[in-house]
Design an enzyme around this catalytic site. Structure first.
Site, mmCIF file in Angstrom:
data_model
loop_
_atom_site.group_PDB
_atom_site.id
_atom_site.type_symbol
_atom_site.label_atom_id
_atom_site.label_comp_id
_atom_site.label_asym_id
_atom_site.label_seq_id
_atom_site.Cartn_x
_atom_site.Cartn_y
_atom_site.Cartn_z
ATOM 1 N N GLY A 58 -3.887 3.710 -9.811
ATOM 2 C CA GLY A 58 -4.055 4.988 -9.131
ATOM 3 C C GLY A 58 -5.372 5.626 -9.488
ATOM 4 N N CYS A 85 -3.085 -1.278 -14.725
ATOM 5 C CA CYS A 85 -4.143 -0.262 -14.739
ATOM 6 C C CYS A 85 -3.544 1.128 -14.970
ATOM 7 C CB CYS A 85 -4.967 -0.331 -13.467
ATOM 8 S SG CYS A 85 -6.601 0.390 -13.694
ATOM 9 N N TYR A 86 -3.574 2.016 -13.967
ATOM 10 C CA TYR A 86 -2.971 3.338 -14.179
ATOM 11 C C TYR A 86 -1.524 3.180 -14.651
ATOM 12 C CZ TYR A 86 -1.804 8.241 -13.448
ATOM 13 O OH TYR A 86 -1.428 9.547 -13.641
ATOM 14 N N HIS A 181 -6.706 -6.026 -12.843
ATOM 15 C CA HIS A 181 -5.898 -6.107 -11.616
ATOM 16 C C HIS A 181 -5.521 -7.558 -11.291
ATOM 17 C CE1 HIS A 181 -6.123 -1.920 -10.186
ATOM 18 N NE2 HIS A 181 -7.193 -1.906 -10.960
ATOM 19 N N GLU A 183 -3.604 -8.520 -8.985
ATOM 20 C CA GLU A 183 -3.323 -8.691 -7.554
ATOM 21 C C GLU A 183 -4.547 -9.062 -6.728
ATOM 22 O OE1 GLU A 183 -3.322 -5.936 -9.279
ATOM 23 O OE2 GLU A 183 -4.017 -4.200 -8.145
ATOM 24 N N ASP A 239 1.593 -9.117 16.856
ATOM 25 C CA ASP A 239 2.865 -8.485 16.510
ATOM 26 C C ASP A 239 3.878 -8.569 17.654
ATOM 27 O OD1 ASP A 239 1.421 -7.884 14.263
ATOM 28 O OD2 ASP A 239 0.948 -5.859 14.918
ATOM 29 N N LYS A 381 1.239 -8.287 7.805
ATOM 30 C CA LYS A 381 0.661 -9.103 8.876
ATOM 31 C C LYS A 381 0.681 -10.598 8.546
ATOM 32 C CE LYS A 381 -1.856 -8.540 12.780
ATOM 33 N NZ LYS A 381 -1.630 -7.476 13.782
HETATM 34 N N1 LIG Z 1 -1.229 -4.737 27.664
HETATM 35 C C1 LIG Z 1 -0.064 -4.429 27.101
HETATM 36 N N2 LIG Z 1 1.102 -4.658 27.761
HETATM 37 C C2 LIG Z 1 2.274 -4.335 27.194
HETATM 38 N N3 LIG Z 1 2.413 -3.792 25.975
HETATM 39 C C3 LIG Z 1 1.303 -3.533 25.282
HETATM 40 C C4 LIG Z 1 0.007 -3.834 25.789
HETATM 41 N N4 LIG Z 1 -0.912 -3.470 24.859
HETATM 42 C C5 LIG Z 1 -0.218 -2.979 23.804
HETATM 43 N N5 LIG Z 1 1.116 -3.002 24.053
HETATM 44 C C6 LIG Z 1 2.194 -2.538 23.163
HETATM 45 O O1 LIG Z 1 1.638 -1.713 22.127
HETATM 46 C C7 LIG Z 1 1.954 -2.247 20.831
HETATM 47 C C8 LIG Z 1 0.859 -1.925 19.842
HETATM 48 O O2 LIG Z 1 -0.318 -2.673 20.091
HETATM 49 P P1 LIG Z 1 -1.066 -3.381 18.874
HETATM 50 O O3 LIG Z 1 -2.390 -3.862 19.376
HETATM 51 O O4 LIG Z 1 -1.003 -2.480 17.686
HETATM 52 O O5 LIG Z 1 -0.125 -4.616 18.473
HETATM 53 P P2 LIG Z 1 -0.128 -6.094 19.040
HETATM 54 O O6 LIG Z 1 -0.976 -6.134 20.281
HETATM 55 O O7 LIG Z 1 1.264 -6.556 19.181
HETATM 56 O O8 LIG Z 1 -0.749 -6.952 17.894
HETATM 57 P P3 LIG Z 1 -2.277 -6.988 17.374
HETATM 58 O O9 LIG Z 1 -2.339 -5.891 16.336
HETATM 59 O O10 LIG Z 1 -2.419 -8.348 16.792
HETATM 60 O O11 LIG Z 1 -3.172 -6.732 18.543
HETATM 61 C C9 LIG Z 1 2.174 -3.732 21.081
HETATM 62 O O12 LIG Z 1 2.981 -4.327 20.079
HETATM 63 C C10 LIG Z 1 2.842 -3.729 22.457
HETATM 64 O O13 LIG Z 1 4.227 -3.505 22.328
HETATM 65 N N1 LIG Z 2 -7.530 1.402 -10.947
HETATM 66 C C1 LIG Z 2 -6.834 2.264 -11.689
HETATM 67 O O1 LIG Z 2 -5.588 2.261 -11.691
HETATM 68 C C2 LIG Z 2 -7.625 3.303 -12.426
HETATM 69 C C3 LIG Z 2 -6.787 4.106 -13.365
HETATM 70 C C4 LIG Z 2 -7.495 5.365 -13.854
HETATM 71 N N2 LIG Z 2 -7.745 6.242 -12.737
HETATM 72 C C5 LIG Z 2 -8.789 4.967 -14.558
HETATM 73 O O2 LIG Z 2 -9.862 5.318 -14.117
HETATM 74 O O3 LIG Z 2 -8.763 4.321 -15.572
#
Ligand SMILES: Nc1ncnc2c1ncn2[C@@H]1O[C@H](COP(=O)(O)OP(=O)(O)OP(=O)(O)O)[C@@H](O)[C@H]1O
Ligand SMILES: NC(=O)CC[C@H](N)C(=O)O
Ligand SMILES: O=c1[nH]c(=O)c2[nH+]cn([C@@H]3O[C@H](COP(=O)(O)O)[C@@H](O)[C@H]3O)c2[nH]1
Ligand SMILES: [Mg+2]
Length: 525
Positions: A58, A85-86, A181, A183, A239, A381
């Site tokens: 944090g 870390c934090y 870290h 991660e 998605d 994702k």
């Molecule tokens: N051309 C379209 N026709 C129908 N639905 C759409 C269209 N564009 C977007 N949407 C709807 O809006 C939502 C949000 O769009 P978004 O771009 O965030 O996600 P995605 O297109 O599924 O995936 P990505 O993030 O990979 O582009 C989609 O999941 C879909 O349900």
């Molecule tokens: N990345 C962190 O969690 C930082 C912890 C705290 N803020 C520090 O500066 O030490």
């Protein structure tokens, strides 16, 4: 059926940019994990029933009186606790040790020496310290404060010259802390360390796998939907495509997808979507040709926010109209994913850093009668992509760059016109094709062309050309919240630029966008 949530890790968020990354890493190990705000109550923890708890990093300082603390019960429940870390600093402070600020901030690469092996840091080393014969690890640090005195029966397990307590452990209690870290990928053995905690110390089993997740979700969707019908907006993006494949498998004909061709799609996108889903997978897809509707509503509008609103509202009108044509539709499916949920929660409580409020989480009209089906709500994702592959979607579809709902509408600056969109589609297709040809497509997270409605002079075959400007944008990012412009090779940019100017009539000049996010955003509008 296996309960894929039977084993899980709880991650408490203190506002670090990396908290989500920890959750992703734990899930990569094959164990479910959730991020919750640091001020979770004891009852909520008991209800969640984790195998172990990770206290994340944090931005604040434990040395400040009103900075966040973990609920004290975390250390009294008999559960393994891992502070990062934090998280390590607050654990030290809360158990009676001391943390101090230091003037020097340590940011980036560091090498720690393993002073005592323990269940967390064991059987790993990147190098050997010739003087002492002890193992060394390459790690990534980002801190200003440090633990000055360990509490209770903790021992110091690793150190660096500038950070004498770089890791600590109280093995009997199963309490562990690291200042670095694990991660981030720069910490080479980071994933092993997390595995030691999750699998070894917490004893969690790997139940969280793509195949198991699909089986679990199919069961849930069937139970929720019964014999009713579900409508899904299918964009061809990652998605919604994965939702389509999953729902098709779960409820077959009870799913109807609506694919809206708004005239703002990439080249050949519409045909590709229909080909993949309607033809190959036998999913019911209605293609709505709404180019005229979108473009006429956008006519004369220059303001980016107003354009987004018009596009969003037109989508909703079309979904409404289509759903009224189908008998028995009770549900609307959405491709909401876990980061949408976390970010929107952060926006609501104002605790962690507010990024943006996603329209699909908080922004649906209150009068909406359809109930939501959101099978990806718990997934990141990269997990969504793995599910897509497991469900048999083509690799190219699953690993394509994201494409925003408003599409080319936010990549044509100012007023949207059909001939601008046509030029942009061609330019974008050339750029993407060359990225694929050069092997750069998958090295960038998102890449596209932008249409600039300004004219510039050029000379083509001795003739004057006075035409539009195309900007190329390519970025590298993990979470799309921050991004670095991609350092594409000059030869590649040269080739793309030549092709765009030579092959497309209306373009006289190509530029490359070298802005990172922040301060620029990824899209130009
Ligand atoms: N051309 C379209 N026709 C129908 N639905 C759409 C269209 N564009 C977007 N949407 C709807 O809006 C939502 C949000 O769009 P978004 O771009 O965030 O996600 P995605 O297109 O599924 O995936 P990505 O993030 O990979 O582009 C989609 O999941 C879909 O349900
Ligand atoms: N990345 C962190 O969690 C930082 C912890 C705290 N803020 C520090 O500066 O030490
Ligand atoms: O579905 C979407 N609807 C939108 O209105 C929208 N605006 C931006 N984006 C995508 O979000 C990521 C971050 O973009 P920005 O840096 O431009 O905010 C990038 O991946 C953008 O493509 C959108 N996606
Ligand atoms: Mg999309």
């Amino acid at each position: 059926m296996t309960d894929i949530h039977a084993h899980k890790i709880l991650i408490l968020d203190f506002g670090s940019q990396y908290t989500q990354l920890i959750a992703r890493r734990v899930r990569e190990i094959g164990v479910y994990s959730e991020v919750r705000a640091f001020d979770i109550t004891e009852a909520e923890i008991r209800d969640y029933n984790p195998n172990g708890i990770i206290l994340a990093g944090g931005p604040e300082s434990v040395t400040e009186l009103d900075s966040p603390r973990a609920p004290q019960c975390v250390f009294e429940m008999g559960l393994p606790v891992f502070g990062i870390c934090y998280g390590m600093q607050t654990m030290a402070e809360q158990l009676g040790g001391a943390v101090e600020g230091s003037k020097v901030q340590e940011f980036g690469y560091a090498q720690i020496r393993i002073d005592a092996e323990n269940a967390l840091i064991k059987d790993i080393k990147d190098h050997v310290d010739h003087e002492t014969g002890k193992g060394l690890l390459d790690v990534w640090m980002s801190h200003g404060d440090k633990v000055a005195r360990v509490p209770g029966e903790f021992t110091v397990t690793a150190s660096t010259p500038s950070c004498p307590i770089a890791a600590m452990a109280w093995e009997e209690k199963q309490f562990y802390g690291v200042q670095f870290h694990p991660e981030v990928t720069h910490t080479l053995q980071g994933q092993r360390i997390l595995e030691h905690f999750v699998l070894g110390i917490c004893g969690a089993e790997r139940l969280w796998t793509p195949a198991q997740i699909i089986e679990d979700q199919i069961g849930r969707v069937r139970e929720q939907v019964g014999d009713r019908h579900v409508l899904l907006g299918l964009s061809g993006g990652v998605d919604s495509s994965v939702v389509a494949a999953l729902l098709h498998k779960a409820i077959g004909d009870q799913l109807t997808c609506v694919f809206v061709d708004n005239g703002l799609l990439r080249k050949n996108e519409g045909d590709q979507v229909m080909e993949t889903f309607a033809k190959h997978m036998g999913v019911k897809v209605i293609r709505v040709d709404a180019e005229d509707q979108f473009l006429s509503r956008l006519k004369g509008e220059n303001d980016p926010e107003a354009k987004r609103k018009i596009i969003g509202n037109t989508f909703i009108d079309i979904f409404d109209e289509e759903s009224s044509k189908i008998e028995g539709v009770d549900f609307l499916a959405q491709g909401t994913i876990y980061p949408d949920v976390i970010e929107s929660a952060a926006a609501k409580t104002g605790k962690a850093h507010v990024i943006k409020s996603h329209h699909n989480v908080g922004g649906l009209p209150e009068t909406m009668k359809l109930k939501l089906v959101e099978p990806l709500r718990e997934l990141f994702k990269d997990e969504v992509r793995k599910l897509g592959v497991e469900l048999g979607l083509p690799y190219d579809m699953v690993y394509r760059h994201p494409f925003p709902g408003p599409g080319l509408g936010v990549r044509i600056l100012g007023e949207v016109k059909k001939d601008y969109a046509d030029i942009l589609r061609e330019a974008d297709a050339i750029f993407i094709e060359e990225l694929h040809n050069s092997g750069w497509y998958h090295k960038t997270s998102q890449a596209f062309a932008v249409f600039l409605p300004v004219k510039s002079v050029g000379v083509v075959g001795d003739a004057r050309r006075y035409e539009w400007v195309i900007a190329l944008r390519a970025v590298e990012t993990i979470d799309f919240m921050t991004a670095r412009w991609a350092h594409l090779p000059y030869e590649l940019l040269e080739k793309v630029s030549n092709r765009i100017i030579n092959e497309i009539n209306g373009v006289s000049r190509v530029t490359y966008d070298v802005s990172s996010k922040p301060p620029a955003t990824i899209e130009w509008e």
